[in-house]
Structure formats: structure tokens, C-alpha cells
Design an enzyme around this catalytic site. Structure first.
Site, PDB file in Angstrom:
ATOM      1  N   TRP A 105       1.927  10.746   5.363  1.00 26.79           N
ATOM      2  CA  TRP A 105       2.227   9.464   6.012  1.00 26.79           C
ATOM      3  C   TRP A 105       2.629   9.659   7.466  1.00 26.79           C
ATOM      4  O   TRP A 105       2.220   8.912   8.343  1.00 26.79           O
ATOM      5  CB  TRP A 105       3.299   8.698   5.256  1.00 26.79           C
ATOM      6  CG  TRP A 105       2.894   8.337   3.852  1.00 26.79           C
ATOM      7  CD1 TRP A 105       3.592   8.599   2.712  1.00 26.79           C
ATOM      8  CD2 TRP A 105       1.701   7.638   3.446  1.00 26.79           C
ATOM      9  NE1 TRP A 105       2.906   8.117   1.619  1.00 26.79           N
ATOM     10  CE2 TRP A 105       1.754   7.525   2.036  1.00 26.79           C
ATOM     11  CE3 TRP A 105       0.600   7.105   4.116  1.00 26.79           C
ATOM     12  CZ2 TRP A 105       0.740   6.900   1.296  1.00 26.79           C
ATOM     13  CZ3 TRP A 105      -0.405   6.482   3.383  1.00 26.79           C
ATOM     14  CH2 TRP A 105      -0.325   6.383   2.001  1.00 26.79           C
ATOM     15  N   ASP A 175      10.196   5.745   9.183  1.00 21.29           N
ATOM     16  CA  ASP A 175       9.477   5.139   8.058  1.00 21.29           C
ATOM     17  C   ASP A 175      10.320   5.428   6.816  1.00 21.29           C
ATOM     18  O   ASP A 175      10.396   6.558   6.358  1.00 21.29           O
ATOM     19  CB  ASP A 175       8.080   5.771   7.935  1.00 21.29           C
ATOM     20  CG  ASP A 175       7.315   5.271   6.707  1.00 21.29           C
ATOM     21  OD1 ASP A 175       7.879   4.481   5.921  1.00 21.29           O
ATOM     22  OD2 ASP A 175       6.144   5.679   6.538  1.00 21.29           O
ATOM     23  N   LYS A 199       7.600   0.182  -2.778  1.00 20.44           N
ATOM     24  CA  LYS A 199       8.109   1.400  -3.388  1.00 20.44           C
ATOM     25  C   LYS A 199       9.427   1.124  -4.109  1.00 20.44           C
ATOM     26  O   LYS A 199       9.573   1.429  -5.260  1.00 20.44           O
ATOM     27  CB  LYS A 199       8.314   2.493  -2.322  1.00 20.44           C
ATOM     28  CG  LYS A 199       7.090   2.758  -1.458  1.00 20.44           C
ATOM     29  CD  LYS A 199       5.932   3.369  -2.250  1.00 20.44           C
ATOM     30  CE  LYS A 199       4.590   3.253  -1.553  1.00 20.44           C
ATOM     31  NZ  LYS A 199       4.439   4.018  -0.332  1.00 20.44           N
TER      32      LYS A 199
HETATM   33  C1  PLP Z   1       3.332   4.212   0.594  1.00 20.99           C
HETATM   34  C2  PLP Z   1       3.768   4.664   1.911  1.00 20.99           C
HETATM   35  C3  PLP Z   1       3.090   4.287   3.082  1.00 20.99           C
HETATM   36  C4  PLP Z   1       1.830   3.454   3.063  1.00 20.99           C
HETATM   37  O1  PLP Z   1       2.113   2.155   2.670  1.00 20.99           O
HETATM   38  P1  PLP Z   1       1.007   0.989   2.734  1.00 20.99           P
HETATM   39  O2  PLP Z   1       1.828  -0.220   2.429  1.00 20.99           O
HETATM   40  O3  PLP Z   1       0.001   1.298   1.685  1.00 20.99           O
HETATM   41  O4  PLP Z   1       0.435   0.958   4.083  1.00 20.99           O
HETATM   42  C5  PLP Z   1       3.593   4.733   4.287  1.00 20.99           C
HETATM   43  N1  PLP Z   1       4.710   5.476   4.347  1.00 20.99           N
HETATM   44  C6  PLP Z   1       5.384   5.864   3.239  1.00 20.99           C
HETATM   45  C7  PLP Z   1       6.600   6.697   3.374  1.00 20.99           C
HETATM   46  C8  PLP Z   1       4.941   5.467   1.986  1.00 20.99           C
HETATM   47  O5  PLP Z   1       5.603   5.844   0.891  1.00 20.99           O
END
Ligand code: PLP
Length: 365
Positions: A105, A175, A199
Site C-alpha cells: 500500500w 494511512d 477494515k
Molecule cells: C485496504 C487498504 C488500502 C486500499 O483500500 P481501498 O479502499 O481498496 O482503496 C490502502 N491502505 C491500506 C493500509 C489498506 O489496508
């Protein structure tokens, strides 16, 4: 009751398990939300009743995370992926940013940002398949970097920053998708936090962005799409256009659920307890092994392997037959991954470890 409705234990990395109590409330309010005569899905986002839903959600989130007045909370769309673009578009002034690459990511964010400026990779753990968090206490931070970027919890690899990088005064962007609301956070250490809620917090389709107000700008390049401008969303309290209204409502229910539990201190205590059950077993097992360096271990995502692809496959098949679902690891790590988000009951982890013990006995000589 935690385990009725024939629900399985769902260890998915995302979209992931939500609290039963939240789903029950959503069910009860589905057809007629609090005497409004309609579902939250059916109501105008400009109505008084919806205004109360989004304002209450923001208020509860601010309380849970103790968000200072000087930060805006935004409810946006486009997935965490859109933040990979919005962050550089909105934050690059000098055109330079430093990225710490600790997984897929972060790497995607790093690559996407290159469209907008000079983006430096100042640390990485790719040399060991992202199985650790590098020492970030004295990195070569660019003197004119607009921000330093991290992915705080690496969903795929199961690592988490235990200490934040020393950004040498530069704005920190994080993030937090897969650890958001899993423990208390000192918001003041960050310039911007974003999290996809699917998540740990709600249904897919909502992004929460927490941004310090001095990062909101009136002087963005004219090519910047209106919808990608944080300030537009901040000025309109996330109601510039139709927000992901139902998803925000569910997030609001999860915030209430967290407050009822006792807030994020309490949530962290529970998460520590849950993760310890699995890590303690992994540390003494003769069959299963964790794939992450101990001091980088995530409380949320726990990858493990047997060392045999055949046994991994057998484990995933047999665990599913026993009500333990979505344990397959990411293809870049292999093996298994158990995601123990907030809503995973402690009994789910206990059942998983019991099953692992049984599987180990049956599959080792
Ligand atoms: C799942 C995830 C993403 C991607 O998320 P999307 O909503 O599919 O764009 C980005 N960063 C982290 C840390 C993630 O767990």
C-alpha cells in the site's frame, strides 16, 4: 449474543467483520429510522434527520480520538486509493515529499505520488519482503519536503509502526486504514490521517480524513478536480455533494459501540489480549510460525505459515469447514493471515488457536 444467526468467525482483512450489535441496530432501523418513516438509505443528505446523523458521527469520532479543534474531519469516497492521489495533489507546495515504503500500500502510494512531484523513498523494508518496520529515528529527510508519508499498519504483511518516524519537523501523513480506532492516537503528531473504513470501522465506500486546518489551501493548481480538493469538502462539512450517506450512518453506530465499550484505551486493552492469544501460540508452536519480526508485530493483521504450501492449503480448507473463514494469506506472503479487528470477538481467536493446536497434533509426527 456474539455468535448466533449462524455467523462464522470472519478473519477477512477487509471488508471485514462488524459488531453484531451494530448490525442488529441497523436491521432494527432499516425500514423506519427513528420515526422518520424511511430508511437512512432513502433520505436526503440535506434533511434535518440526516444532518443529525453525520454531525453526531463526527462528534463521537472527535470524542473517541480526542481530535483537536484545529483539525477537520472529512467523510469522503474513492477508497484509500484516491488518497494516494489526493495527498500529493493537496499537500505538495515545494513539489517534494518523502515516503517510507513498508508494504504494497505504501509502495502504491509512493508510485502514484510520482505523478505530481519529486518523491523520495527514504526508507524501505522490501529487502526482507516487508517483514519489519525500518528504524526511522534518523532518516535523510529532505530539507524542503512538504510531508513524510507512512502506512502505519501494513495490512498485508502484518507490521505496525510502534514509534512514529522522526520527521524532523515535517508534516506526517499516515494511512491508518487497517488500524484506525484500534487504539488511542495522538492526533497532534500528524498533519493528515486517512483511513478506508472497510477494515475496522464500517462498510466499504467511506474514507475518513483527519486534516490539520493549516494544510487546507486556496491556491491549488487550477487543474485540480473540485472533488479532489480537501478544502472544498472541509468548507462544506463533507456535504459538497452526496456523501456515502448510509456508510457514514453505520460508521456512526460503530463509534457509539466503541464509546459503549469504554473508548479506545479499553479497545486497545482488548486488542492486546486478543493478539497475545495468537502470538503466544505461534511462538511456541512446532508447526506454525509468524512471518513478522517481533517488535514490528501488528495487533490487527497476523500472518503465519506452516512452511509447507500443502499444509497451508489443507489448513485453510479445514479451518473453513470449522467455521473459521477467510484465513488465506495474501499471495505475496503466502500461508495464512488472521485479521483480528475490533469486532472480532475474543472467542473467535480462542477457537482459532484451539483449531491450530488440533491441526498441529494431527499433522506433525
Ligand atoms: C485496504 C487498504 C488500502 C486500499 O483500500 P481501498 O479502499 O481498496 O482503496 C490502502 N491502505 C491500506 C493500509 C489498506 O489496508
Amino acid at each position: 449474543m456474539a455468535n448466533n444467526y449462524n455467523r462464522v468467525y470472519n478473519f477477512s482483512a477487509g471488508p471485514a467483520v462488524l459488531p453484531v450489535e451494530v448490525l442488529e441496530t441497523a436491521r432494527d432501523e432499516m425500514l423506519n429510522y427513528q420515526s422518520s418513516g424511511m430508511s437512512v438509505m432513502e433520505m436526503s443528505h440535506r434533511s434535518k434527520v440526516y444532518d443529525n446523523i453525520i454531525k453526531t458521527a463526527e462528534k463521537d469520532l472527535r470524542e473517541l480520538l480526542n481530535i483537536p479543534e484545529s483539525y477537520k474531519v472529512l467523510f469522503l469516497q474513492g477508497g484509500a486509493h484516491l488518497q494516494f492521489s489526493m495527498v500529493p495533489i493537496n499537500l505538495l507546495k515545494n513539489g517534494i515529499a518523502d515516503y517510507i515504503v513498508t508494504g504494497q500500500w505504501a509502495k502504491k502510494a509512493y508510485i502514484e505520488a510520482q505523478k505530481y512531484g519529486k518523491i523520495n523513498k527514504i526508507a524501505s523494508s522490501e529487502d526482507k519482503n516487508f517483514s519489519y518496520i525500518p528504524d526511522c529515528s534518523d532518516l535523510n529527510i529532505s530539507s524542503n519536503a512538504d510531508y513524510v508519508y507512512i502506512c502505519e499498519n501494513n495490512t498485508i504483511y502484518g507490521t505496525k509502526f510502534k514509534t512514529l518516524p522522526n520527521t524532523k519537523g515535517k508534516t506526517l501523513v499516515s494511512d491508518m486504514s487497517s488500524c484506525f480506532l484500534s487504539e488511542p492516537v495522538d492526533i497532534a503528531k500528524y498533519g493528515l490521517i486517512f483511513a478506508g473504513v472497510q477494515k475496522n470501522v464500517g462498510p466499504a465506500g467511506v474514507q475518513i480524513v483527519i486534516i490539520k486546518d493549516d494544510l487546507l489551501r486556496d491556491d491549488l493548481p487550477s487543474w485540480c478536480p473540485t472533488m479532489l480538493n480537501y478544502k472544498i469538502h472541509a468548507d462544506n462539512n463533507s456535504l459538497y455533494n452526496t456523501p456515502p450517506a448510509y456508510g457514514i450512518y453505520i460508521c456512526g453506530l460503530v463509534f457509539k459501540w466503541l464509546k459503549n465499550i469504554g473508548g479506545l484505551e479499553k479497545m486497545k486493552e482488548i486488542n492486546l489480549k486478543k493478539a497475545a492469544i495468537l502470538y503466544d501460540f505461534l511462538d511456541k508452536s512446532n508447526l506454525f510460525k509468524g512471518t513478522v519480526e517481533k517488535n514490528s508485530r501488528s495487533l490487527m493483521n497476523i500472518p503465519f505459515i506452516t512452511g509447507s504450501e500443502e499444509l497451508d492449503k489443507k489448513f485453510i480448507e479445514e479451518s473453513a469447514k470449522n467455521g473459521l473463514l477467510q484465513l488465506k494469506g495474501h499471495r505475496t506472503v503466502g500461508g495464512m493471515r488472521a485479521s483480528l479487528y475490533n469486532a472480532m470477538p475474543i472467542d473467535g481467536v480462542k477457537k482459532l488457536v484451539e483449531f491450530m493446536e488440533k491441526f498441529e497434533k494431527e499433522n506433525t509426527k
